[in-house]
Write a protein that holds these residues in place. Structure first.
Motif, PDB file in Angstrom:
ATOM      1  N   GLU A 201       0.940  -1.408  -0.023  1.00  0.00           N
ATOM      2  CA  GLU A 201       0.155   0.113  -0.120  1.00  0.00           C
ATOM      3  C   GLU A 201       0.854   1.418   0.065  1.00  0.00           C
ATOM      4  O   GLU A 201       0.750   2.216  -0.772  1.00  0.00           O
ATOM      5  N   GLU A 204       2.290   1.918  -3.550  1.00  0.00           N
ATOM      6  CA  GLU A 204       1.279   2.430  -4.410  1.00  0.00           C
ATOM      7  C   GLU A 204       1.042   3.673  -4.019  1.00  0.00           C
ATOM      8  O   GLU A 204       1.095   4.435  -5.089  1.00  0.00           O
ATOM      9  N   LEU A 209      -0.069   5.149  -7.913  1.00  0.00           N
ATOM     10  CA  LEU A 209      -1.065   4.285  -8.475  1.00  0.00           C
ATOM     11  C   LEU A 209      -2.390   4.413  -7.978  1.00  0.00           C
ATOM     12  O   LEU A 209      -2.678   4.527  -6.851  1.00  0.00           O
ATOM     13  N   ALA A 266       0.675  -6.198  -7.999  1.00  0.00           N
ATOM     14  CA  ALA A 266       0.199  -4.900  -8.079  1.00  0.00           C
ATOM     15  C   ALA A 266       1.241  -3.850  -8.857  1.00  0.00           C
ATOM     16  O   ALA A 266       1.031  -2.673  -8.891  1.00  0.00           O
ATOM     17  N   VAL A 268       4.350  -3.331  -7.956  1.00  0.00           N
ATOM     18  CA  VAL A 268       5.417  -2.669  -7.173  1.00  0.00           C
ATOM     19  C   VAL A 268       6.637  -3.251  -6.757  1.00  0.00           C
ATOM     20  O   VAL A 268       7.270  -2.899  -5.785  1.00  0.00           O
TER      21      VAL A 268
END
Length: 367
Positions: A201, A204, A209, A266, A268
């Motif tokens: 998280e 991101e 993102l 994701a 990342v």
């Protein structure tokens, strides 16, 4: 339906304040209410909220309201409601009703009247498993019609397949990071990372993102949906290159495999370092000091709490001796466990509902 209307952003109870700050950063004006935030806007704001907000769990579009004192009046006014402006005749609909302090007190009977109005006036089929949900609230004889524009809860970002035990929801993780002052410029380390939620998280957020980039939404099946404008919103998201790295470790090798797979999906993985480590082997990474954030075992997640006090004390020793300048945040339902770390915590944050437990964020100033 081109006029602005109320949009209710459902929050995890206790995390309304950081969600309001996030809403303000999107250029919208938040009004905090128990359990969420109300904003005024149009359909583009509904789409943007679903796409961009990290802390909301659901976006409800309040598309209209009227007074009704009895079921016959409800039936008549529901039939005059402009359903065709918001719903499609070719897709099934589900109606959910709650009533409070109103002359119409039977929610089931009210649901039947509204379902019949939609079926007979619009022609849409009614189905218990429909993906389009009309939420009706009757309070003080005012009938408010809302549409669930989200579908599956927004914490389901669309790229986490592997989940550890007692996972931290992405929406909560993002708001706890925000409460710790994270703005994308600080490294973040989680030494009990489970399935990697906190570092993923954080990465991101640092990269800009959109949290909803990998999933679909219920609003894509509403009559108000404009596919071209929606694509324009998605394409308009500006990405950034983070200036720091993010870190996750766990003593469970399976958790690290899960975290890496989730980070890959994701997009990342290149900015996160995952390692299989116990707390005793943890050291501060090279580079600037940042944020250590942990969701350790606590409360109902563990039967015998005795060993947990020793674990927390050891964790506190490691953090104090090896993480000078870093700020520490611990999410727990047990104040005693937080205090067992011996860390100099500030007053704890508000009580937050998490999986039937009441947790709080305990955080320090820089150590």
């Amino acid at each position: 339906m081109s006029d602005p209307f109320d949009i209710f952003l459902v929050a995890t109870p206790g995390l309304e304040q950081p969600l309001a700050a996030e809403v303000s950063e999107l250029g919208l004006t938040p009004e905090i209410q128990p359990g969420g935030i109300t904003i005024r806007g149009g359909w583009a704001d509904v789409w943007r909220a679903n796409l961009m907000l990290r802390g909301a769990t659901r976006v409800l579009a309040r598309v209209g309201s009227f007074r009704a004192m009895h079921l016959a009046q409800l039936d008549k006014r529901a039939r005059k409601f402009p359903w065709k402006d918001v719903l499609r005749a070719d897709l099934p609909v589900k109606v959910e009703t709650v009533t409070r302090a109103s002359k119409i007190y039977h929610a089931g009977a009210a649901t039947q009247r509204i379902e019949r109005a939609i079926a007979e006036e619009l022609g849409a089929p009614i189905a218990a498993d429909a993906g389009i949900v009309v939420k009706v609230r009757i309070e003080d004889d005012l009938v408010t019609i809302s549409l669930d524009t989200t579908g599956e809860s927004l914490h389901k970002r669309g790229h986490k397949e592997a989940v550890a035990k007692a996972p931290m929801r992405e929406t909560m993780a993002a708001m706890f990071l925000r409460e710790m002052g994270f703005d994308g410029s600080q490294p973040v380390l989680d030494p009990m990372c489970g399935s990697g939620t906190f570092p993923i998280e954080a990465a991101e957020m640092a990269m800009g993102l959109a949290p909803g980039r990998s999933r679909s939404f219920a609003f894509e099946n509403l009559a108000s949906f404009d596919a071209a404008r929606w694509q324009g919103l998605r394409d308009g998201v500006t990405l950034r290159k983070p200036l720091v790295r993010f870190f996750g470790s766990d003593r469970d090798a399976g958790a690290i495999r899960m975290s890496r797979a989730n980070a890959e999906r994701a997009g990342v993985a290149e900015v996160i370092d995952f390692a299989c480590l116990s707390i005793s082997d943890l050291t501060g990474p090279d580079g600037p000091a940042g944020i250590v954030i942990i969701n350790p075992p606590y409360g109902a997640r563990v039967g015998n709490k005795g060993p947990l006090f020793g674990l927390h004390a050891a964790m506190g020793d490691v953090l104090r001796s090896r993480f000078g300048g870093w700020r520490v945040g611990i999410v727990t339902s047990e104040a005693g466990l937080a205090k067992a770390t011996g860390l100099p915590f500030l007053p704890p944050g508000p009580i937050v509902a998490h999986g039937g437990l009441k947790v709080r964020l305990w955080q320090t100033a820089p150590l």
